[in-house]
Scaffold this motif. Structure first.
Motif, PDB file in Angstrom:
ATOM      1  N   ARG A  99       1.605   9.250  -6.250  1.00 27.16           N
ATOM      2  CA  ARG A  99       2.085  10.607  -6.003  1.00 27.16           C
ATOM      3  C   ARG A  99       3.148  11.012  -7.020  1.00 27.16           C
ATOM      4  N   ARG A 142       0.827  -1.208   0.000  1.00 31.54           N
ATOM      5  CA  ARG A 142       0.000   0.000   0.000  1.00 31.54           C
ATOM      6  C   ARG A 142       0.859   1.254   0.000  1.00 31.54           C
ATOM      7  N   ARG A 167       0.775   4.117  -2.977  1.00 29.84           N
ATOM      8  CA  ARG A 167       0.548   5.561  -2.766  1.00 29.84           C
ATOM      9  C   ARG A 167       1.711   6.387  -3.298  1.00 29.84           C
TER      10      ARG A 167
END
Length: 278
Positions: A115, A107, A111
């Motif tokens: 980004r 996870r 992320r």
């Protein structure tokens, strides 16, 4: 007669029957009872000792007390632990299960990738916007013959104006530095006056190349032999002379105060003149 256990400072020794009985209770507790991680670790350690030493295993008074607390005062598990159903234990474990280390790392990387992708997209968009507003429209022209990669000479491809002394021929990786003069920098100026003057030089060059009578001729750069076309020579750019109606655009810009002479000899160039910031 010898009793079932000998009281000694290091703890009491278990007889074989008691040891087997205690091992069975511990195994049942490990399978069926809802234990805390510490209780499970403690029971596992005691079970290992019983399996290794059998009736000769020695347990301290503190260890016996903890066994009684976990399994019950008579050496068996409490009744409530016995009656706890396997379905209830599974539901409780699934409810309070914490994410594994691997799932947390996946996870986190997901992320981070999202980004970084957003940041790259914003940088690309900013670069495109800058090019649209700074480089101006494409200014095409037709030369006569030849391609500079084979032999120096006139070029028959369209080009765009990059700044007052650099153009970019369509299809080429790097730009073409016009020789004999230097204009103020608008991309990396040393002061605000140089930036404004660099903008004026670029705009003036765009006006000049609107003439139908243009000629861009590629010439050798003042670089060491064998380095032309590489980053070691003029940042990978080629060199050229651009004429409008037969006049060198460098001489036109110098005459209008938008450029200064910059003459290289052989394979060496003097320091780039930049007199606009004092």
């Amino acid at each position: 007669m010898q009793s079932h256990s000998d009281s000694k400072p290091g703890g009491a020794t278990l007889v074989l029957f008691e040891a087997e009985h205690l091992k069975a209770n511990i195994r049942n507790a490990l399978v069926e009872a809802a234990l805390s991680p510490w209780q499970r670790s403690f029971l596992s350690d005691v079970l290992s000792k019983l399996e290794k030493y059998g009736g000769r295993a020695r347990l301290s008074d503190k260890q016996r007390l903890k066994l009684n607390e976990i399994l019950g005062g008579d050496g068996t598990r409490r009744q409530e632990a016995v009656t706890t159903s396997r379905t209830t234990r599974q539901t409780r474990r699934s409810r309070f299960r914490t994410p594994s280390f691997l799932s947390r790392r996946i996870r986190w990387w997901r992320r981070r990738l999202v980004r970084d992708a957003v940041v790259v997209a914003l940088i690309v968009m900013a670069g495109l916007v800058y090019l649209v507003f700074e480089t101006g429209p494409v200014q095409p022209f037709l030369g006569t013959v030849g391609k500079w990669s084979q032999a120096m000479g006139p070029v028959d491809q369209a080009f765009t104006v990059t700044d007052g002394d650099t153009v970019h021929v369509a299809g080429e990786r790097a730009g073409t530095r016009l020789v004999g003069f230097n204009t103020p920098e608008k991309f990396s100026p040393q002061c605000e006056y140089e930036r404004k003057l660099g903008e004026r030089a670029s705009s003036r060059l765009r006006e000049l190349v609107k003439s139908p009578n243009l000629q861009l001729t590629k010439v050798p750069c003042a670089c060491p032999a064998g380095s032309e076309g590489t980053d070691a020579c003029n940042h990978g750019r080629s060199c050229g002379v651009l004429k409008v109606d037969g006049r060198d655009v460098g001489q036109i810009l110098i005459g209008e105060g938008l450029a200064v002479p910059f003459i290289c000899e052989g394979n060496r160039c003097p320091r780039t003149p930049r007199p606009w910031c004092g």
